[in-house]
Design a protein around this motif. Structure first.
Motif, PDB file in Angstrom:
ATOM      1  N   THR A  99       0.808  -1.223   0.000  1.00  0.00           N
ATOM      2  CA  THR A  99       0.000   0.000   0.000  1.00  0.00           C
ATOM      3  C   THR A  99       0.836   1.265   0.000  1.00  0.00           C
ATOM      4  O   THR A  99       0.292   2.358   0.077  1.00  0.00           O
ATOM      5  CB  THR A  99      -0.933   0.023   1.228  1.00  0.00           C
ATOM      6  OG1 THR A  99      -0.132   0.000   2.430  1.00  0.00           O
ATOM      7  CG2 THR A  99      -1.874  -1.177   1.228  1.00  0.00           C
ATOM      8  N   SER A 100       2.169   1.141  -0.116  1.00  0.00           N
ATOM      9  CA  SER A 100       3.028   2.323   0.039  1.00  0.00           C
ATOM     10  C   SER A 100       2.856   3.326  -1.098  1.00  0.00           C
ATOM     11  O   SER A 100       3.154   4.510  -0.940  1.00  0.00           O
ATOM     12  CB  SER A 100       4.494   1.919   0.159  1.00  0.00           C
ATOM     13  OG  SER A 100       4.940   1.306  -1.031  1.00  0.00           O
ATOM     14  N   PRO A 136      -4.006   7.241   1.072  1.00  0.00           N
ATOM     15  CA  PRO A 136      -4.597   6.630   2.268  1.00  0.00           C
ATOM     16  C   PRO A 136      -6.057   6.230   2.094  1.00  0.00           C
ATOM     17  O   PRO A 136      -6.490   5.210   2.625  1.00  0.00           O
ATOM     18  CB  PRO A 136      -4.446   7.736   3.323  1.00  0.00           C
ATOM     19  CG  PRO A 136      -3.247   8.509   2.878  1.00  0.00           C
ATOM     20  CD  PRO A 136      -3.306   8.503   1.380  1.00  0.00           C
ATOM     21  N   THR A 195      -6.175   2.852   0.346  1.00  0.00           N
ATOM     22  CA  THR A 195      -5.382   1.771   0.923  1.00  0.00           C
ATOM     23  C   THR A 195      -6.277   0.652   1.442  1.00  0.00           C
ATOM     24  O   THR A 195      -5.985  -0.535   1.285  1.00  0.00           O
ATOM     25  CB  THR A 195      -4.496   2.312   2.067  1.00  0.00           C
ATOM     26  OG1 THR A 195      -3.485   3.143   1.506  1.00  0.00           O
ATOM     27  CG2 THR A 195      -3.844   1.194   2.851  1.00  0.00           C
ATOM     28  N   LEU A 226      -6.060  -3.625   1.385  1.00  0.00           N
ATOM     29  CA  LEU A 226      -5.915  -4.371   2.630  1.00  0.00           C
ATOM     30  C   LEU A 226      -7.092  -5.317   2.846  1.00  0.00           C
ATOM     31  O   LEU A 226      -6.928  -6.424   3.377  1.00  0.00           O
ATOM     32  CB  LEU A 226      -5.790  -3.405   3.819  1.00  0.00           C
ATOM     33  CG  LEU A 226      -4.559  -2.505   3.809  1.00  0.00           C
ATOM     34  CD1 LEU A 226      -4.538  -1.630   5.055  1.00  0.00           C
ATOM     35  CD2 LEU A 226      -3.268  -3.313   3.711  1.00  0.00           C
ATOM     36  N   THR A 266       5.363  -4.801   5.518  1.00  0.00           N
ATOM     37  CA  THR A 266       4.369  -3.728   5.626  1.00  0.00           C
ATOM     38  C   THR A 266       4.766  -2.683   6.667  1.00  0.00           C
ATOM     39  O   THR A 266       5.493  -2.975   7.615  1.00  0.00           O
ATOM     40  CB  THR A 266       2.983  -4.313   5.981  1.00  0.00           C
ATOM     41  OG1 THR A 266       2.009  -3.262   6.014  1.00  0.00           O
ATOM     42  CG2 THR A 266       2.998  -5.020   7.337  1.00  0.00           C
ATOM     43  N   GLU A 293       2.048  -0.927   7.751  1.00  0.00           N
ATOM     44  CA  GLU A 293       0.707  -0.773   8.322  1.00  0.00           C
ATOM     45  C   GLU A 293       0.627  -1.614   9.592  1.00  0.00           C
ATOM     46  O   GLU A 293       0.290  -2.798   9.559  1.00  0.00           O
ATOM     47  CB  GLU A 293      -0.359  -1.225   7.318  1.00  0.00           C
ATOM     48  CG  GLU A 293      -0.380  -0.466   6.007  1.00  0.00           C
ATOM     49  CD  GLU A 293      -1.116   0.864   6.124  1.00  0.00           C
ATOM     50  OE1 GLU A 293      -1.729   1.112   7.183  1.00  0.00           O
ATOM     51  OE2 GLU A 293      -1.069   1.646   5.159  1.00  0.00           O
ATOM     52  N   PHE A 345      -2.805  -3.168  10.520  1.00  0.00           N
ATOM     53  CA  PHE A 345      -3.131  -4.271   9.617  1.00  0.00           C
ATOM     54  C   PHE A 345      -2.338  -5.515   9.985  1.00  0.00           C
ATOM     55  O   PHE A 345      -2.875  -6.627  10.042  1.00  0.00           O
ATOM     56  CB  PHE A 345      -2.830  -3.846   8.181  1.00  0.00           C
ATOM     57  CG  PHE A 345      -3.012  -4.936   7.171  1.00  0.00           C
ATOM     58  CD1 PHE A 345      -4.267  -5.403   6.848  1.00  0.00           C
ATOM     59  CD2 PHE A 345      -1.910  -5.500   6.536  1.00  0.00           C
ATOM     60  CE1 PHE A 345      -4.442  -6.416   5.917  1.00  0.00           C
ATOM     61  CE2 PHE A 345      -2.071  -6.508   5.605  1.00  0.00           C
ATOM     62  CZ  PHE A 345      -3.343  -6.966   5.300  1.00  0.00           C
TER      63      PHE A 345
END
Length: 250
Positions: free
Chosen positions: A172-173, A177, A180, A184, A201, A203, A206
């Protein structure tokens, strides 16, 4: 039974010792989250597992078959291609082919390798595209998709090869946002379906929710590892405490 065993993996670039001896194992159906600061060795480790980089030392075993031994003779290109098939890799930058539709991107590699009859490949690809929620985009080109949609196509493409283990490098980089969450959500669904995954990750929430195991890599070594509860709620080392504190402030 461990589906993946990584032992003593070391990797240097000149005098820069990026990985200094990494050991871990993963059971079938488990999700491993790899966390740590930038430059700590996370992506290099993932690349060594996928043979995008060749480790200097160590062994990698998949389903009790050793597919890499750092002390063995150098592998041929054909051997590398074959061993990469154990892993599906989803990159930060989606790496879709812009000249191909969603369906063509997902079917391209299986057709080149002639894994199955073409009709079977097309049928499987359509099922995978549906699994990531993009049935209505089947004939669209990447330029017509959002970043989140492109990443979901990349996930379907990786699954189309039938890998033993699905790997993600900061999936997700490159996303805003607000989108994202859609990526996920797909990864969470795969976890619920017992897909074996290794996820690098940033996150933390997550990773805490989805992972069965968490590895904290810092300075080229596994500084701490355990269940999400152990790592996130009861970090033992000052370095992990510092890292988690900085991530919460970010």
């Amino acid at each position: 039974m461990s589906i993946l065993e990584v032992k003593g993996i070391k990797k240097s670039f000149g005098s820069n010792h990026v990985l200094k001896g990494i050991d871990f194992s993963l059971e079938e159906g488990e999700v491993l989250a790899i966390i740590g600061p930038s430059g700590g060795g996370k992506t290099t480790l993932l690349k060594c597992i996928n043979f995008l980089e060749i480790a200097d030392e160590g062994t990698i075993t998949v389903r009790d078959k050793m597919i890499f031994d750092g002390s063995a003779p150098k592998m041929t290109d054909a051997e590398l291609r074959e061993k990469r098939l154990c892993f599906g890799l989803v990159f930060q930058q989606f790496n879709l082919f812009p000249q191909y539709t969603v369906l063509e991107n997902v079917t391209l590699a299986p057709k080149l390798l002639q894994k199955y009859p073409e009709a079977e490949i097309d049928s499987l690809a359509k099922e995978l595209i549906a699994r990531v929620g993009l049935t209505d985009k089947m004939d669209s080109y990447p330029c017509k998709l959002s970043g989140g949609q492109q990443q979901r196509v990349a996930i379907a493409r990786a699954l189309a090869m039938g890998p033993d283990i699905l790997c993600f490098d900061e999936p997700t980089s490159s996303l805003d946002p607000e989108i994202t969450g859609e990526v996920l959500k797909v990864i969470k669904k795969l976890a619920d379906e017992n897909t074996t995954m290794v996820i690098v990750t940033h996150e933390m929430g997550f990773a805490k929710e989805v992972a069965d195991k968490v590895i904290f890599i810092d300075g080229g070594v596994i500084a701490e590892q355990g269940s999400p509860k152990e790592v996130f709620e009861n970090p033992k080392s000052a370095r992990l405490q510092e890292f988690l504190g900085s991530m919460l402030k970010a």
